[in-house]
Motif scaffolding. Structure first.
Motif, PDB file in Angstrom:
ATOM      1  N   ASP A  35       0.866  -1.178   0.000  1.00  0.00           N
ATOM      2  CA  ASP A  35       0.000   0.000   0.000  1.00  0.00           C
ATOM      3  C   ASP A  35       0.903   1.228   0.000  1.00  0.00           C
ATOM      4  O   ASP A  35       1.793   1.360   0.851  1.00  0.00           O
ATOM      5  CB  ASP A  35      -0.893  -0.035   1.242  1.00  0.00           C
ATOM      6  N   LYS A  38      -0.087   3.333   3.418  1.00  0.00           N
ATOM      7  CA  LYS A  38       0.004   2.623   4.697  1.00  0.00           C
ATOM      8  C   LYS A  38       1.049   1.511   4.700  1.00  0.00           C
ATOM      9  O   LYS A  38       1.142   0.757   5.664  1.00  0.00           O
ATOM     10  CB  LYS A  38      -1.365   2.055   5.060  1.00  0.00           C
ATOM     11  N   GLN A  41      -1.421  -3.450   3.069  1.00  0.00           N
ATOM     12  CA  GLN A  41      -2.879  -3.509   3.137  1.00  0.00           C
ATOM     13  C   GLN A  41      -3.323  -4.958   3.289  1.00  0.00           C
ATOM     14  O   GLN A  41      -2.855  -5.851   2.572  1.00  0.00           O
ATOM     15  CB  GLN A  41      -3.517  -2.916   1.873  1.00  0.00           C
ATOM     16  N   GLU A 108      -8.443   5.398   0.201  1.00  0.00           N
ATOM     17  CA  GLU A 108      -9.204   6.473   0.834  1.00  0.00           C
ATOM     18  C   GLU A 108      -9.400   7.609  -0.154  1.00  0.00           C
ATOM     19  O   GLU A 108      -8.457   8.044  -0.812  1.00  0.00           O
ATOM     20  CB  GLU A 108      -8.476   6.990   2.074  1.00  0.00           C
ATOM     21  N   LYS A 109     -10.639   8.072  -0.286  1.00  0.00           N
ATOM     22  CA  LYS A 109     -10.970   9.213  -1.149  1.00  0.00           C
ATOM     23  C   LYS A 109     -11.513  10.336  -0.268  1.00  0.00           C
ATOM     24  O   LYS A 109     -12.390  10.108   0.576  1.00  0.00           O
ATOM     25  CB  LYS A 109     -12.032   8.831  -2.193  1.00  0.00           C
ATOM     26  N   ILE A 110     -11.012  11.538  -0.492  1.00  0.00           N
ATOM     27  CA  ILE A 110     -11.441  12.711   0.260  1.00  0.00           C
ATOM     28  C   ILE A 110     -12.436  13.494  -0.588  1.00  0.00           C
ATOM     29  O   ILE A 110     -12.138  13.835  -1.752  1.00  0.00           O
ATOM     30  CB  ILE A 110     -10.245  13.601   0.629  1.00  0.00           C
ATOM     31  N   PRO A 117     -13.532  11.994   4.615  1.00  0.00           N
ATOM     32  CA  PRO A 117     -12.895  10.805   4.052  1.00  0.00           C
ATOM     33  C   PRO A 117     -13.884   9.662   3.875  1.00  0.00           C
ATOM     34  O   PRO A 117     -14.833   9.503   4.642  1.00  0.00           O
ATOM     35  CB  PRO A 117     -11.838  10.452   5.108  1.00  0.00           C
ATOM     36  N   GLY A 118     -13.647   8.864   2.864  1.00  0.00           N
ATOM     37  CA  GLY A 118     -14.410   7.637   2.633  1.00  0.00           C
ATOM     38  C   GLY A 118     -13.501   6.622   1.949  1.00  0.00           C
ATOM     39  O   GLY A 118     -12.388   6.948   1.539  1.00  0.00           O
ATOM     40  N   ILE A 119     -13.975   5.406   1.821  1.00  0.00           N
ATOM     41  CA  ILE A 119     -13.189   4.322   1.226  1.00  0.00           C
ATOM     42  C   ILE A 119     -13.899   3.810  -0.018  1.00  0.00           C
ATOM     43  O   ILE A 119     -15.108   3.565   0.011  1.00  0.00           O
ATOM     44  CB  ILE A 119     -13.009   3.161   2.216  1.00  0.00           C
ATOM     45  N   GLU A 186      -2.085   2.714  -6.664  1.00  0.00           N
ATOM     46  CA  GLU A 186      -2.724   4.017  -6.458  1.00  0.00           C
ATOM     47  C   GLU A 186      -2.449   4.975  -7.609  1.00  0.00           C
ATOM     48  O   GLU A 186      -3.322   5.769  -7.983  1.00  0.00           O
ATOM     49  CB  GLU A 186      -2.235   4.642  -5.142  1.00  0.00           C
ATOM     50  N   TYR A 201     -17.072   8.705  -5.416  1.00  0.00           N
ATOM     51  CA  TYR A 201     -16.752   8.766  -3.994  1.00  0.00           C
ATOM     52  C   TYR A 201     -17.771   7.918  -3.232  1.00  0.00           C
ATOM     53  O   TYR A 201     -18.897   7.729  -3.678  1.00  0.00           O
ATOM     54  CB  TYR A 201     -16.819  10.210  -3.483  1.00  0.00           C
ATOM     55  N   SER A 202     -17.373   7.466  -2.044  1.00  0.00           N
ATOM     56  CA  SER A 202     -18.311   6.724  -1.201  1.00  0.00           C
ATOM     57  C   SER A 202     -19.060   7.635  -0.242  1.00  0.00           C
ATOM     58  O   SER A 202     -20.160   7.308   0.196  1.00  0.00           O
ATOM     59  CB  SER A 202     -17.573   5.641  -0.404  1.00  0.00           C
TER      60      SER A 202
END
Length: 267
Positions: A35, A38, A41, A108-110, A117-119, A186, A201-202
């Motif tokens: 990842d 991070k 993952q 993660e999407k902002i 933030p969301g995933i 990514e 986006y979520s």
């Protein structure tokens, strides 16, 4: 002293029919992949592992596929996947070993305005082969990575001919890359999103929804545009000897999808 258990798989077979692939299919397993943010993952993969079987053998040792994969499950970066296949080939004394690993990759999407933030999940696929090369004691390897990215597009024709808006739809862009230099998933995901009318986006609020729909309206794309734009961006990277790009738009005003595909091979 106990008698050794019979090894039925190693018994001879007299039908003289070699098998191109034998192994395990649909193995579901927790794994770790690299990842960019991070470092590591955790995800869950669906795995197929195969080797060839010469005509003289009755069967292969199915348990060894799982045993070897289990040892590698915590380090399945792109190069390590090929190392795992090499180990399968050597352990089973096969000419070739094959494998695929499908898994969701989470990023993660902002949200663009609210910054919440969301995933989101992108489906990924490793496919590899390790085989005997023409030169003695050498191997041929082949490895590809595919990633499917959700996007949003606005129809250019609808926007130009309509007085009150344009139809838009969610789509999936799938990029398959033959491994050259190391790359991050990514970066490819971001490249695809930049070529679309808008990312998806979520988690968004009303101010995000306004921004996203207006951004997409100002950047309309046919499915053909989408594939050509992604293709051009990947080719400009000059990293991949072979790649393909396909896009499927789940049309909002049709009961079918719109589709486009392009393929690139160096020389």
């Amino acid at each position: 002293m106990n008698e050794p258990m019979p090894d039925v798989q190693n018994r001879p077979d007299h039908r003289e029919i070699p098998l191109a692939k034998v192994g395990v299919k649909g193995l579901e397993y927790p794994v770790q992949v690299l990842d960019k943010v991070k470092k590591v993952q955790h995800t869950v993969a669906r795995v197929d592992l195969f080797a060839d079987l010469p005509h003289q053998f009755k069967g292969t040792h199915m348990s060894r596929f799982v045993e070897i994969f289990h040892r590698h499950r915590e380090d399945l970066s792109m190069p390590r996947f090929l190392h795992m296949l090499k180990e399968i080939r050597q352990d089973l004394e096969a000419e070739s070993a094959f494998g695929s690993m499908a898994f969701p990759y989470f990023i993660e999407k902002i949200a663009p305005v609210s910054k919440l933030p969301g995933i989101i999940s992108c489906q990924c696929l490793y496919k590899g082969r390790v085989g005997q090369a023409a030169a003695p004691s050498s191997e041929e390897t082949h490895f590809t990575v595919a990633v499917s990215v959700p996007v949003s597009t606005v129809c250019p024709c609808s926007r130009d001919i309509s007085d009150r808006g344009a139809h838009n739809q969610r789509g999936i862009v799938t990029v398959e890359l033959e491994l050259g230099p190391f790359f991050w998933l990514e970066d490819i995901i971001h490249l695809v999103e930049e070529a679309a009318s808008s990312p998806v986006y979520s988690l968004i609020k009303r101010e995000d929804e306004k921004y996203i729909t207006e951004q997409a309206y100002d950047n309309p794309k046919f499915v053909e545009d989408l594939v050509r734009d992604v293709y051009s961006r990947i080719k400009d990277l000059a990293q991949f000897p072979h790649f393909s790009v396909e896009a499927e738009n789940f049309e909002s005003i049709h009961n079918h999808s719109a589709y486009a595909y392009a393929d690139y091979r160096l020389n």
